[in-house]
Scaffold this active site. Structure first.
Site, PDB file in Angstrom:
ATOM      1  NE  ARG A   1      31.126  28.836  27.436  1.00 45.06           N
ATOM      2  CZ  ARG A   1      31.554  30.016  28.331  1.00 45.06           C
ATOM      3  NH1 ARG A   1      32.694  29.716  28.241  1.00 45.06           N
ATOM      4  NH2 ARG A   1      31.164  30.356  29.519  1.00 45.06           N
TER       5      ARG A   1
ATOM      6  CB  SER B   1      29.673  34.324  27.252  1.00 42.43           C
ATOM      7  OG  SER B   1      30.994  34.379  26.648  1.00 42.43           O
TER       8      SER B   1
ATOM      9  CE  LYS C   1      40.147  31.472  31.416  1.00 44.29           C
ATOM     10  NZ  LYS C   1      40.337  32.580  32.618  1.00 44.29           N
TER      11      LYS C   1
ATOM     12  CB  THR D   1      38.201  34.238  42.320  1.00 47.64           C
ATOM     13  OG1 THR D   1      38.620  33.074  40.859  1.00 47.64           O
ATOM     14  CG2 THR D   1      38.652  33.071  43.392  1.00 47.64           C
ATOM     15  CB  ALA D   2      34.407  30.299  39.830  1.00 48.35           C
ATOM     16  CB  SER D   3      39.511  30.520  39.415  1.00 43.45           C
ATOM     17  OG  SER D   3      41.371  30.295  39.369  1.00 43.45           O
ATOM     18  CG  LEU D   4      39.014  24.933  42.683  1.00 44.07           C
ATOM     19  CD1 LEU D   4      39.521  23.806  43.110  1.00 44.07           C
ATOM     20  CD2 LEU D   4      39.189  25.990  44.710  1.00 44.07           C
TER      21      LEU D   4
ATOM     22  NE  ARG E   1      41.650  34.364  37.953  1.00 49.77           N
ATOM     23  CZ  ARG E   1      40.872  34.633  36.883  1.00 49.77           C
ATOM     24  NH1 ARG E   1      39.809  33.850  37.214  1.00 49.77           N
ATOM     25  NH2 ARG E   1      41.476  34.786  35.769  1.00 49.77           N
TER      26      ARG E   1
ATOM     27  CD  GLN F   1      29.910  41.601  29.697  1.00 54.30           C
ATOM     28  OE1 GLN F   1      29.710  40.314  30.109  1.00 54.30           O
ATOM     29  NE2 GLN F   1      30.101  41.579  28.942  1.00 54.30           N
TER      30      GLN F   1
END
Length: 382
Positions: free
Chosen positions: A80, A82, A156, A200-203, A205, A227
């Site tokens: 990717r 990024s 992950k 957070t985009a993490s369920l 978390r 960033q």
């Protein structure tokens, strides 16, 4: 300036020459090329000549510019684009060079940047996009179609199944698995005032935050690279966020960390902090290169965690955490967790056994079966 832009901005310093047309939306500069991205604006007459109008089929007919006298790459790395993904690709490149003298020469290793579905759709939470392999599918396709030779992934992001014709025989030494708390006004989650918003985009978390700190709020659609998320935090969109400490370390950005969450406070995602490298199953040459980089202790731990995840059939819609590591006695100690998305219900389990592949796979599967049984139908529907 991120790594990709930095690499591309050197284009005006080299002599560029146009190569034969291909039906790939790609433009190669030195040892890095880009698939599926808009190129930065570079004031180079030679590069301008490289651009072509799209044909009716939707492909760019010719957009390949390379440094004159560049050798054919021995290894083409797919990644990717990024800054974190590129840092991982460059780490892989440097490790390959250090092990194999024939790869030291300029141009021997080429990095191909590939835009994935997860990179393209930023307006929705990952859980709403659905499906698996959001950050790997296009890279896997490039590997299968021989556009690249190896694929570098954040483990992950890798689904528990691998596409046909591919193998993932290599994990690099794992980085710190913990999550970092990022905030301009508080030192920890416990110090945040009631009503504070954590992005957070993490369920995973989200559920663990709300379980321990129900007075906080969570902004789910908090996406973008490191960033971008730091910029949103500084812009006041949220009061705090959590990021994987491993990524911050790989990009030398730990100065942004207010505190590090313990494993008791925030169990990490399965395979967090690990880099995985895949190749085609029939490519013995690449498999041998990757074997020289593999860190076996990491590979076994990741295998245990992914066996747990596979048993639970986890996806971006499922709050799941798991971590396996070697304890002071040389055994494997595994911890697993499932939660309801709102954090009201959290189930945990653990296993201990020999640090041996077969035993660790069994531990992961057994832990997953236990939590499935305890959770019962409808547990994840809240």
């Amino acid at each position: 300036m991120d790594i990709a832009t930095s690499s591309l901005s050197q284009a005006h310093k080299v002599v560029l020459t146009r190569q034969p047309c291909s039906r790939v939306n790609t433009c190669s500069l030195g040892s890095v090329s880009v698939i599926g991205f808009s190129l930065p604006q570079i004031s180079s007459p030679d590069l301008a000549k490289c651009r072509r109008k799209q044909s009716s089929s939707g492909f760019v007919k010719a957009c390949v510019a390379v440094e004159q006298k560049t050798r054919t790459a021995i290894i083409r790395i797919g990644t990717r684009g990024s800054p974190l993904a590129l840092a991982q690709a460059y780490e892989t490149r440097e490790k390959l060079k250090s092990k194999h003298p024939e790869l030291i020469e300029d141009g021997a290793i080429h990095i191909e940047i590939i835009k994935t579905t997860g990179d393209k759709i930023l307006s929705q939470p990952l859980a709403d996009i659905g499906g698996k392999g959001l950050f790997t599918k296009e890279i896997d396709e490039a590997l299968i179609n021989c556009h690249i030779d190896i694929a570098v992934h954040s483990m992950k992001d890798v689904p528990t199944y691998l596409p046909e014709k591919t193998i993932l025989p290599c994990n690099l030494l794992r980085e710190d698995v913990r999550d970092a708390f990022i905030c301009l006004t508080a030192a920890s989650l416990a110090d945040l005032p009631a009503g504070s918003v954590v992005g957070t985009a993490s369920l995973r978390r989200k559920s663990q935050i709300l379980h321990k700190y129900p007075a906080l709020h969570v902004e789910e659609n908090f996406r973008g690279n490191v960033q971008t998320r730091l910029a949103k935090l500084k812009g006041g969109n949220v009061q705090a966020t959590l990021l994987a400490l491993a990524g911050l370390k790989r990009m030398s950005m730990t100065e942004n960390v207010a505190s590090i969450l313990s494993l008791d406070e925030m169990l990490p995602a399965v395979a967090q902090g690990a880099i995985g490298i895949a190749c085609r199953s029939d490519d013995d040459k690449m498999a041998n290169y990757l074997a020289s980089l593999n860190h076996e202790e990491t590979r076994l731990a990741i295998s245990c965690e992914r066996a747990f995840l596979e048993t639970l059939d986890g996806s971006c819609r499922t709050p799941i955490a798991g971590y396996a590591a070697k304890d002071e006695d040389g055994n494997c100690f595994f911890r697993g967790l499932v939660a309801s998305p709102d954090g009201t219900k959290v189930l945990e389990t653990s296993r201990k056994g020999p640090y041996v592949y077969e035993d660790m796979i069994k531990m992961g599967k057994d832990a997953g079966q236990e939590l499935l049984s305890r959770a019962g139908p409808g547990f994840f529907g809240n």
